[in-house]
Every structure is written in C-alpha cells, then in structure tokens.
Design a protein around this motif. Structure first.
Motif, mmCIF file in Angstrom:
data_model
loop_
_atom_site.group_PDB
_atom_site.id
_atom_site.type_symbol
_atom_site.label_atom_id
_atom_site.label_comp_id
_atom_site.label_asym_id
_atom_site.label_seq_id
_atom_site.Cartn_x
_atom_site.Cartn_y
_atom_site.Cartn_z
ATOM 1 N N MET A 11 0.859 -1.177 0.000
ATOM 2 C CA MET A 11 0.000 0.000 0.000
ATOM 3 C C MET A 11 0.899 1.232 0.000
ATOM 4 N N LEU A 12 0.692 2.140 -0.959
ATOM 5 C CA LEU A 12 1.545 3.314 -1.111
ATOM 6 C C LEU A 12 0.850 4.541 -0.528
ATOM 7 N N GLU A 13 1.594 5.339 0.209
ATOM 8 C CA GLU A 13 1.040 6.543 0.827
ATOM 9 C C GLU A 13 1.192 7.772 -0.054
ATOM 10 N N SER A 14 1.741 7.589 -1.226
ATOM 11 C CA SER A 14 1.852 8.667 -2.212
ATOM 12 C C SER A 14 2.061 8.036 -3.578
ATOM 13 N N ILE A 15 1.482 8.651 -4.605
ATOM 14 C CA ILE A 15 1.699 8.138 -5.952
ATOM 15 C C ILE A 15 3.157 8.288 -6.361
ATOM 16 N N ARG A 36 -3.692 8.521 -14.890
ATOM 17 C CA ARG A 36 -2.266 8.631 -15.197
ATOM 18 C C ARG A 36 -1.502 9.167 -13.997
ATOM 19 N N HIS A 37 -0.244 8.807 -13.925
ATOM 20 C CA HIS A 37 0.607 9.215 -12.806
ATOM 21 C C HIS A 37 0.650 10.735 -12.693
ATOM 22 N N ALA A 38 0.741 11.436 -13.820
ATOM 23 C CA ALA A 38 0.856 12.897 -13.791
ATOM 24 C C ALA A 38 -0.372 13.545 -13.161
ATOM 25 N N TRP A 39 -1.570 13.027 -13.449
ATOM 26 C CA TRP A 39 -2.795 13.598 -12.899
ATOM 27 C C TRP A 39 -2.872 13.355 -11.389
ATOM 28 N N LEU A 40 -2.621 12.113 -10.968
ATOM 29 C CA LEU A 40 -2.666 11.789 -9.550
ATOM 30 C C LEU A 40 -1.580 12.539 -8.785
ATOM 31 N N SER A 41 -0.408 12.650 -9.392
ATOM 32 C CA SER A 41 0.678 13.398 -8.763
ATOM 33 C C SER A 41 0.314 14.867 -8.611
ATOM 34 N N ALA A 42 -0.286 15.454 -9.648
ATOM 35 C CA ALA A 42 -0.702 16.853 -9.555
ATOM 36 C C ALA A 42 -1.714 17.039 -8.430
ATOM 37 N N SER A 46 0.133 18.947 -5.157
ATOM 38 C CA SER A 46 -0.373 20.321 -5.057
ATOM 39 C C SER A 46 -1.086 20.592 -3.740
ATOM 40 N N GLY A 47 -1.305 19.533 -2.957
ATOM 41 C CA GLY A 47 -2.057 19.694 -1.722
ATOM 42 C C GLY A 47 -3.561 19.583 -1.895
ATOM 43 N N SER A 48 -4.021 19.241 -3.095
ATOM 44 C CA SER A 48 -5.460 19.120 -3.343
ATOM 45 C C SER A 48 -6.020 17.806 -2.806
ATOM 46 N N ALA A 49 -5.272 16.737 -2.915
ATOM 47 C CA ALA A 49 -5.692 15.417 -2.430
ATOM 48 C C ALA A 49 -4.634 14.917 -1.453
ATOM 49 N N GLN A 50 -4.756 15.357 -0.229
ATOM 50 C CA GLN A 50 -3.833 15.025 0.845
ATOM 51 C C GLN A 50 -4.636 14.732 2.112
ATOM 52 N N PRO A 51 -4.016 14.083 3.112
ATOM 53 C CA PRO A 51 -4.761 13.818 4.356
ATOM 54 C C PRO A 51 -5.399 15.066 4.947
ATOM 55 N N GLU A 52 -4.719 16.209 4.802
ATOM 56 C CA GLU A 52 -5.250 17.441 5.369
ATOM 57 C C GLU A 52 -6.552 17.878 4.704
ATOM 58 N N THR A 53 -6.783 17.446 3.472
ATOM 59 C CA THR A 53 -8.016 17.789 2.754
ATOM 60 C C THR A 53 -9.007 16.619 2.721
ATOM 61 N N GLY A 54 -8.701 15.576 3.485
ATOM 62 C CA GLY A 54 -9.611 14.436 3.550
ATOM 63 C C GLY A 54 -9.372 13.380 2.496
ATOM 64 N N TRP A 55 -8.264 13.455 1.767
ATOM 65 C CA TRP A 55 -7.910 12.462 0.754
ATOM 66 C C TRP A 55 -6.543 11.879 1.136
ATOM 67 N N LEU A 250 -9.564 22.237 -5.069
ATOM 68 C CA LEU A 250 -8.323 22.210 -5.843
ATOM 69 C C LEU A 250 -7.531 23.487 -5.597
ATOM 70 N N THR A 251 -6.232 23.357 -5.562
ATOM 71 C CA THR A 251 -5.365 24.516 -5.388
ATOM 72 C C THR A 251 -4.926 25.053 -6.744
ATOM 73 N N GLU A 252 -4.439 26.272 -6.739
ATOM 74 C CA GLU A 252 -3.895 26.835 -7.973
ATOM 75 C C GLU A 252 -2.718 26.006 -8.466
ATOM 76 N N ASP A 253 -1.934 25.467 -7.537
ATOM 77 C CA ASP A 253 -0.775 24.664 -7.930
ATOM 78 C C ASP A 253 -1.189 23.404 -8.664
ATOM 79 N N PHE A 254 -2.384 22.866 -8.366
ATOM 80 C CA PHE A 254 -2.848 21.708 -9.132
ATOM 81 C C PHE A 254 -2.942 22.053 -10.613
#
Length: 396
Positions: A11-15, A36-42, A46-55, A250-254
């Motif tokens: 089980m991976l905790e990050s793409i 795709r890896h690029a989409w999941l990585s973005a 970017s902080g859009s899909a992280q534990p802090e945001t519920g993902w 979603l963040t601007e960085d995404f």
C-alpha cells in the motif's frame, strides 16, 4: 523475472512512491487521463488530495520482485466531497445507527467523475487473478485501517459486474454525454432536433457573436502558466458562487502542475470580450473523447455558459472526429441540447451488516426508477434517429 515468482502487495502513501514509467505502463496510452501518474501526482503534490483535505492516499499495488504488475488508485477519506456518487444519506443513516461512517476507502481518482479502469494490470499478466487480488487487498486494507466501507467509484462496466459477483452492491447512476454517430459537420448535429429546438440552439450559440464575444480553444504549445492560473480563477469563481456546496477543493498549484505535465491533453476554452478574457472551461482531450471539467466566468452574459461549455466543444469534437464528449457530473440542462443519458457505475460494501442491508435496499429502490428516468430524458432530448433520410454516414 519468472512469471510464477511470488506476488507481494504494497500500500503506497503517495503516488510518487512508484515511478511514473512503472505506473503508466499499467495504464496504457489510450486510457483516460485521470488515472495517469501525472494527474494523480498533480492532485497529491499540489495539496489538493492530501490527508489534510480528507484524501489520504492508500494506493494498492502488486509487485513481482521489483516489477509493478497491478495497481488500483485508492484514498482513505473522512468526508464524501468530490466524489459525485452521492452517499451523504448513507452517512446520515450510519449516524442514526450509531455507526462511524468515516473514514471510508474509495477506489478511484480524486475529484474526477469519469469512468476509467480501476484495476490496472500489466500486459501479459493473469488479469482475472490480479483483479481478484486487488479487490481482496482493498477489503483487507479498509478493515485493517478502521474504515467503515469500501467504494469503487466510476469503474468500467465489466469491472462493476465483477465487483457485484464478488459480493459488493452495484449502483448505476446517470450522466449526460454527447455522442457522435458519424456527424460530418455541426449542421448534421442540429438536424437531429425539431425546428423549434434547432432554432433555440442556433439562437443560444449565436448570442456570443451578437454580444461581441470571441470563443476559442487554447491548446498545445500556446498554453502557458498564465492559462493555468486563469483556469484556477474560473474554477474558484464557480465554487464561490455556489455557497456552502461550492467548496474550493483544488489549489492553484494543481492547475499549474496539470498544465505543465499533461500538455498534450489539457485544453482551455476561452471567451474574450473587449480584449479581456471573461469566461472559460478547463477540458481534457484524448483522440476518442473530450472531458469537460471546470468552468467559470467573470462577467454574466446570456447563454455564455452553454456556448463555452457545450456548443463550442461539440463543434470541435465533430471536426476532430471524437466519439464522445463527457461534460462532467449532473446538469439536466444538457439533455435538451442533445446530451444522452449514460449509465455510470459504482460498487459498495459496508462492513456493518445492518447498514449494508439498508444501503442495498436503498439501491434496489433507486434502480427501479432508473429506466423511467432514462426514458424521460430521451423524450426530453427528442433526438431523431441517425442517420436521417438522405444524410448517410460519415466516412474516413
């Protein structure tokens, strides 16, 4: 590496814990961009899909030695936002029963309501065996992680059938997709409507020119960081206009990362008025499909939303020979503009047996209304069968 070498589940905790080349070798070149890896990585970086945001990333992977042979994108979640397969009523029922509904395990891509493979398998591997292994890994990971349930969102139909065979409750909901049966030009598309509806669509599309609004698509090398920032501002403006249901996720960085890492896929429809960009839509394109994601505007003009989000892209799909345009979740207004009801799938297992029975009963009642809803949407669309007499089919 021998084909009979032992398999290992991780089980991976990050793409980013897996190389992009290894992940994308499972995805293949023709899959939707959302896995795709690029989409999941973005999403994650970017902080859009992280534990802090519920993902919280919980990607399921299967390895043979150092070789990645199968994977499913997955997230441990403490809310139901950004999924678009709505289970808020299930969470409320759980609360009434004294059951903790969150966290739950979601197998799918964050904030991406589009059908795409949920079981990514390397070429030449035993697909049935590895699919079952991924399902079992999801169930075990959820139980061990204290989740109430497992939810496979937007799998392909064959995957949904397999999940149902494995004991999950299958759900079918509707989106509205534009489908190209072989149109040669935009007039062919208009010809499928009666004269009253055809006049309406022409009037709505023609409003932009009468208002002095120019609409065009920016793609490829023309795209730059300023377009990514503009796409975020459109998205942000739409979210803010929707009140409590318009949470900015979603963040601007995404957007910056997505525009930079997926240049062959990203498109931005722009509406310009008096030298200023006043509206736009962030889309993703493949040779076969166009995916509409986020729209927004800084100025309100009659019918601008329809033109930027629907008519302009329908015309471009016809010119490019694309077969399907998926403009996203919801939007019954699309029906009257030739977008057809299309089944999308999900599969669910709740570990509390009382809650699981209640959800399955709900799904049975919901499914009973599905066919009448499809028939009602088809009647409202009023599309004439294609090809029309004398139209013929497009070739080449």
């Amino acid at each position: 590496m021998a084909a009979d070498a032992p398999l290992r589940i991780r089980m991976l905790e990050s793409i980013t814990d897996v190389p992009a080349s290894a992940w994308d070798a499972l995805v293949g070149p023709d899959a939707p961009p959302f896995i795709r890896h690029a989409w999941l990585s973005a999403m994650e970086e970017s902080g859009s899909a992280q534990p802090e945001t519920g993902w919280e990333p919980q990607h399921l992977t299967i390895w043979r030695g150092k070789n990645l042979v199968a994977a499913s994108p997955a997230y441990r979640k403490n809310h139901s936002m950004g999924e678009y397969i709505y289970d808020f009523s299930w969470a409320s029922a759980a609360e009434r029963l004294g059951i903790e509904y969150y966290p739950k395990l979601v197998v799918g891509a964050p904030l991406s309501p589009a059908t795409s493979p949920r079981f990514l398998i390397a070429p030449g591997e035993d697909v049935p065996t590895l699919r079952l292994a991924l399902i079992q890994a999801a169930l075990e990971s959820a139980r061990e992680g204290g989740c109430s349930s497992v939810h496979f969102l937007y799998p392909r139909e064959d995957e949904a059938e397999l999940l149902e065979q494995q004991g999950l409750a299958r759900r079918i909901t509707l989106q509205f997709h534009w489908k190209n049966p072989g149109y040669r030009n935009y007039d062919d598309y208009l010809a499928r409507f009666d004269s009253k509806r055809r006049s309406q669509l022409k009037r709505e599309r023609g409003a932009a020119a009468n208002q002095g609004i120019l609409i065009r698509t920016v793609r490829g090398q023309e795209l730059g960081p300023e377009h990514a920032r503009r796409a975020f501002r459109f998205y942000e403006a739409t979210c803010e206009s929707r009140g409590p249901w318009g949470q900015v996720q979603l963040t601007e960085d995404f957007f910056v990362r997505a525009f930079r890492s997926l240049p062959e896929t990203v498109e931005l429809v722009q509406a310009e008025h008096k030298g200023k960009v006043i509206a736009g839509a962030f889309n993703l394109a493949t040779p076969e499909r166009l995916y509409g994601r986020y729209w927004g505007c800084f100025e309100e003009h009659p019918f601008l939303h329809f033109h930027v989000c629907l008519y302009h892209s329908v015309d471009e799909c016809i010119q490019a020979g694309r077969k399907v345009f998926e403009p996203g979740a919801g939007g019954e207004h699309k029906i009257a503009r030739g977008f057809e009801p299309t089944a999308v799938h999900s599969a669910h297992l709740l570990f509390d047996k009382t809650l699981d029975r209640a959800v399955r009963d709900f799904l049975r009642r919901e499914h009973a209304h599905l066919q009448p809803a499809i028939e009602q949407a088809e009647d409202l669309a009023g599309l004439k069968p294609w090809p029309l007499p004398g139209q013929g089919r497009a070739t080449g």
